[in-house]
Enzyme design. Structure first.
Site, PDB file in Angstrom:
ATOM      1  CB  CYS A  98     -66.924  22.243 -11.006  1.00 24.62           C
ATOM      2  SG  CYS A  98     -68.049  22.983 -12.216  1.00 24.62           S
ATOM      3  N   GLY A 200     -67.589  28.925   1.765  1.00 25.92           N
ATOM      4  CA  GLY A 200     -69.032  28.762   1.668  1.00 25.92           C
ATOM      5  C   GLY A 200     -69.806  29.652   2.611  1.00 25.92           C
ATOM      6  N   GLY A 223     -66.090  33.842  -2.168  1.00 32.54           N
ATOM      7  CA  GLY A 223     -66.589  33.756  -3.535  1.00 32.54           C
ATOM      8  C   GLY A 223     -67.693  34.750  -3.779  1.00 32.54           C
TER       9      GLY A 223
END
Length: 315
Positions: A98, A200, A223
């Site tokens: 994070c 990613g 994501g």
């Protein structure tokens, strides 16, 4: 070949996990992180962020859900990891990626990538505490400021007993700026023997194929791309065509109805606009509709605008 739905704080919640896994293509979901400081958290904290614990640890579509923990104290993380699997989590994931400043200031998330020994202690404590039948995984970035500790960090996590390591192929300093450095994951693979998951900058099936080639990983995590293209996982795993815009509008209506009726209804306006910020990367129609939505505050006005768009969209 596994496709995992990434944790995205305040975005990929239980409702979004439910909707995306119903569309299909996912083998596992990771929850938004649960912050662990200095106590064993009550069950309600886990079930609030992961209500799937109340239904066998799976989404309605049957996709397993794994609780993610974030913290820096090995023993408290271990105790809460045990609590998570006792409540029904499909293993435990540890957040070392994070990039949020507030999290990093309190020695959580990506800032721990500066502390290789602490990574080892945390993972080992959790792995030793959690029964062996439950996997313990971790997610990292390539580093905090740079990649000088990338290989050491990955090796430490593997040596501590992690069953799987997801690598977001950017440093904390890189943030979310493209590109993602997928070849770095292939370098890591030469130094550790545990399964790796590449993450990613995967926005479409072509990206997924290139990521797999450059990272030498078969498993990937989606994501932001999963929010921009709701059936992204199936375009990758099954070769499906991109979801047409009218179907996306139907999905937005379903999402709106659940969100407005749920216990987070006060956040609906921000949530739907946040989703549009991703959808407009894939759909020009979303960019056009967002111009109308961005100034609206009332849920009823937003819902009315979506209904009008759905009725006027070609079949």
């Amino acid at each position: 070949m596994n496709i995992i739905l990434a944790p995205m704080e305040g975005v990929v919640d239980a409702l979004m996990r439910d909707m995306l896994t119903r569309i299909g293509g996912y083998d596992l979901c990771i929850t938004e992180f649960i912050r662990v400081v200095d106590q064993q958290l009550p069950a309600r904290v886990f079930t609030r962020l992961c209500p799937e614990l109340l239904t066998g640890g799976k989404t309605f579509a049957g996709t397993p859900v794994r609780v993610q923990l974030l913290g820096q104290e090995p023993n408290w993380l271990a105790e809460n990891a045990v609590r998570a699997v006792e409540l029904g989590s499909a293993g435990v994931d540890l957040n070392f990626g994070c990039p949020a400043k507030t999290v990093n200031k309190s020695r959580g998330g990506a800032v721990l990538l500066k502390e290789t020994e602490q990574l080892y202690r945390i993972v080992k404590a959790v792995r030793d505490a959690v029964p062996q039948q439950f996997p313990v995984s971790a997610k990292i970035r390539l580093g905090y400021d740079d990649t000088s500790l990338t290989l050491d960090n990955a090796a430490a996590i593997a040596a501590a007993g992690a069953n799987m390591l997801t690598v977001h192929a950017r440093t904390k300093t890189d943030g979310y700026r493209p590109p993602a450095y997928w070849p770095w994951i292939a370098k890591i693979k030469q130094h550790v023997s545990i399964p790796l998951v590449a993450n990613g900058e995967i926005w479409n099936a072509t990206d997924a194929a290139l990521c797999r080639q450059q990272s030498e990983c078969t498993d990937i995590m989606l994501g932001r791309g999963a929010l921009a293209l709701p059936n992204l996982a199936r375009t990758i795993s099954h070769g499906d065509a991109v979801m047409p815009w009218p179907r996306v509008l139907e999905l937005l209506m379903q999402y709106s109805e659940f969100e407005i009726c749920g216990d987070k209804s006060q956040y609906y306006s921000n949530r739907i606009k946040q989703w549009f910020s991703y959808l407009k990367l894939q759909y020009p129609q979303a960019a056009e509709l967002f111009v109308q939505l961005r100034l609206l505050r009332k849920s009823s006005d937003i819902l009315h605008t979506l209904q009008q768009a759905r009725h006027s969209a070609p079949a």
